[in-house]
Design a protein around this motif. Structure first.
Motif, PDB file in Angstrom:
ATOM      1  N   ILE A 121       0.838  -1.206   0.000  1.00 15.30           N
ATOM      2  CA  ILE A 121       0.000   0.000   0.000  1.00 15.30           C
ATOM      3  C   ILE A 121       0.869   1.250   0.000  1.00 15.30           C
ATOM      4  CG2 ILE A 121      -1.664   1.330   1.354  1.00 15.30           C
ATOM      5  CD1 ILE A 121      -2.825  -1.385   2.271  1.00 15.30           C
ATOM      6  N   GLU A 162       0.953   4.221  -2.771  1.00 18.75           N
ATOM      7  CA  GLU A 162       0.764   5.624  -2.381  1.00 18.75           C
ATOM      8  C   GLU A 162       1.899   6.507  -2.901  1.00 18.75           C
ATOM      9  OE1 GLU A 162      -1.609   5.067   1.870  1.00 18.75           O
ATOM     10  OE2 GLU A 162       0.591   5.051   1.825  1.00 18.75           O
ATOM     11  N   LEU A 181      -9.489   2.523   2.654  1.00 19.13           N
ATOM     12  CA  LEU A 181      -8.887   2.740   1.339  1.00 19.13           C
ATOM     13  C   LEU A 181      -9.933   3.128   0.301  1.00 19.13           C
ATOM     14  CD1 LEU A 181      -6.403  -0.290   1.247  1.00 19.13           C
ATOM     15  CD2 LEU A 181      -5.797   2.128   1.480  1.00 19.13           C
ATOM     16  N   ARG A 223     -10.676   6.891  -0.211  1.00 12.45           N
ATOM     17  CA  ARG A 223      -9.636   7.772  -0.733  1.00 12.45           C
ATOM     18  C   ARG A 223      -9.862   8.093  -2.211  1.00 12.45           C
ATOM     19  NH1 ARG A 223      -3.900   5.850   1.644  1.00 12.45           N
ATOM     20  NH2 ARG A 223      -3.299   7.276  -0.033  1.00 12.45           N
TER      21      ARG A 223
END
Length: 526
Positions: free
Chosen positions: A253, A257, A275, A278
């Motif tokens: 992750i 990102e 998540l 987002r």
């Protein structure tokens, strides 16, 4: 149209023309974006591949990375998960199913420029059934007596007896029966030194425990036409696909990102809800027809567990939806079926027969059973968190019904070994999904590890094994499902969801990609 009529309708017609022009332009722009080649897609792998010879391995990661990207198969799946010819133009069975004639597609190129012919297909099939290799499917294909070349693009499979699920084996992504070039492998002593297939991407390099690089095969010629599951055109927008070994979910992750990766899978379930909120990420979850299923095996050597009333008490005590929430934060489909609800053989009507949560009914069955309050052990492992979590949730639910249990937590190696020995009372476990009902129901085979014996189950599986009729096979499965609802040989809780996250500029991901991710159809919008 007269000038007067044209003038009267000019505003309306201009409006229509503007809308049509916008529609064409929008479609053209979108098509241009979708058709614009370029870029390197960076994808995570939760573990490294173990080898590049798919004939020898059932390891999921090997088949995920190389299956239908580098290597391709004779048959595959359409959008409804039905078997369809792929490298095969047409086929037919004769002699009661003991002979299968294949006519191959012409003009299909291997990555080394060689055209695929019947000699390559015969070589690949012989290799995929060889016990000397050893090939993963050599036992499954043991009934094949001979593979004959009957023409430059014609192959005949001669069997001593029909193999009803042969289309499953020829389509499968478990021990993929990839078509490989005969001359190239013979030159390397029948070893896959450099993977060479017919797929949309060709192998470049593999650095162990680091990354794998594939690049677009510009002379790709295997597939064309409308996209239908794994059938149809494969545009191959990306110049390269790079797979990176990133074992820890949190690290995957973070890499996404930071922009070090574009696409990841196998997300931590407890983080998915966050998540999804987002805007800088796209998160997709869903059920696959070959999803892993979580269940409890019960040991029939234990007289209490051999009592069907006690097993029904166990089953009616469990709220499968709550177990899925506890085990995988709800990212699982509660179901009692021994095959995924996504498979063609499944019907939603079947679930109505299953023992659903009913505490009063559970207590009724418990009274009818031979159970007198004895402590029953639940064998589980923390190496696979959902297995441990489903055991914890079930323990509380069984306690509410008056069933006394105790968790026995062991390491994964011990857990696996004791499953194979049938050394447990109740075993918290998970099984890899199979696309064929016969293969998926192997846990009902008379040689199963936990001691369940049913002449009817054996009879139905034998009937499935002796028919080439896929619809009839599905009917046999439905009878098997009824049997599992009545006998409760095991208790299935849920099918786990596939989980994916990628950057918003990655386009082309569709629901089918949860089953088999078609990177050749995806592209960058930036």
């Amino acid at each position: 149209m007269t000038r007067k009529v044209w003038s009267a309708h000019r505003p309306l017609l201009w409006g229509v023309l503007v809308l049509l022009t916008c529609w064409v332009l929008w479609g053209g722009v979108d098509s241009a974006l979708a058709g614009r080649r370029g870029g390197t897609l960076r994808v995570s792998m939760p573990t490294d591949v173990t080898q590049v010879d798919l004939h020898k391995t059932s390891a999921q990661i090997n088949n995920v990375v190389f299956g239908m990207t580098v290597y391709e198969t004779l048959f595959t799946y359409d959008a409804k998960y039905n078997y369809k010819p792929f490298l095969v133009e047409s086929y037919k069975f004769s002699d009661g199913g003991k002979i299968m004639d294949l006519t191959l597609k012409k003009g299909v190129k291997f990555h080394n420029g060689q055209e695929m012919t019947a000699e390559d297909v015969k070589f690949s099939l012989d290799r995929a059934r060889s016990p000397k290799l050893p090939a993963f499917h050599h036992k499954n294909l043991a009934a094949i007596k001979e593979i004959k070349v009957t023409g430059p693009y014609d192959v005949q499979i001669v069997m001593t007896q029909p193999i009803p699920n042969i289309l499953f084996y020829l389509s499968s992504s478990v021990g993929t029966i990839a078509i490989m070039p005969k001359k190239a492998l013979e030159a390397d002593g029948n070893k896959v030194v450099t993977p060479i297939g017919t797929g949309p991407y060709k192998f470049v390099s593999w650095k162990k425990d680091s990354k794998i690089i594939l690049e677009r095969f510009d002379d790709y010629s295997s597939a064309s036409g409308p996209v239908d599951g794994l059938l149809g055109e494969r545009p191959r927008y990306f110049d390269r696909i790079e797979y990176y070994v990133v074992k820890e979910p949190a690290t995957r992750i973070m890499a996404l990102e930071r922009g070090d990766l574009d696409f990841i899978s196998v997300l931590p379930y407890q983080q998915i809800d966050g998540l999804k909120k987002r805007k800088d990420l796209k998160v997709v979850t869903g059920l696959s027809p070959k999803a892993v299923w979580y269940l409890f095996f019960v040991n029939f050597k234990n007289p209490i567990l051999a009592d069907v009333n006690f097993r029904k008490a166990l089953a009616y005590s469990l709220d499968r939806e709550e177990i899925a929430k506890a085990a995988v934060w709800g990212y699982g489909t509660p179901n009692f079926s021994v095959i995924s609800p996504k498979q063609p053989a499944y019907s939603p009507e079947l679930e109505k027969m299953a023992p659903s949560y009913d505490l009063a009914k559970a207590k009724e069955y418990l009274k009818k059973s031979s159970y007198k309050g004895q402590k029953i052990k639940i064998l589980t492992s923390k190496n696979y968190v959902p297995m441990y979590n489903q055991a914890l949730a079930a323990q509380a639910m069984w306690a509410a019904a008056g069933i006394n249990t105790e968790l026995e937590v062991v390491d994964w190696a011990t857990h696996l070994a004791r499953w194979k020995k049938g050394d447990h009372d109740i075993l918290s476990f998970a099984m890899i999904g199979r696309m064929d009902p016969l293969a998926q129901t192997w846990t009902l085979d008379k040689n199963n590890f936990y001691g369940y014996q049913s002449a009817r189950a054996h009879q139905l599986r034998q009937a499935m094994a002796n028919t080439l009729d896929q619809e009839q096979k599905q009917k046999y499965f439905q009878e098997i499902y009824k049997l599992t609802c009545n006998d409760v040989p095991f208790i299935i809780n849920f099918y786990i969801h596939g989980t994916y996250a990628f950057k918003p500029y990655v386009k082309g991901f569709a629901e089918f990609d949860i089953f088999k991710t078609r990177f050749w159809d995806m592209y960058f919008s930036k």
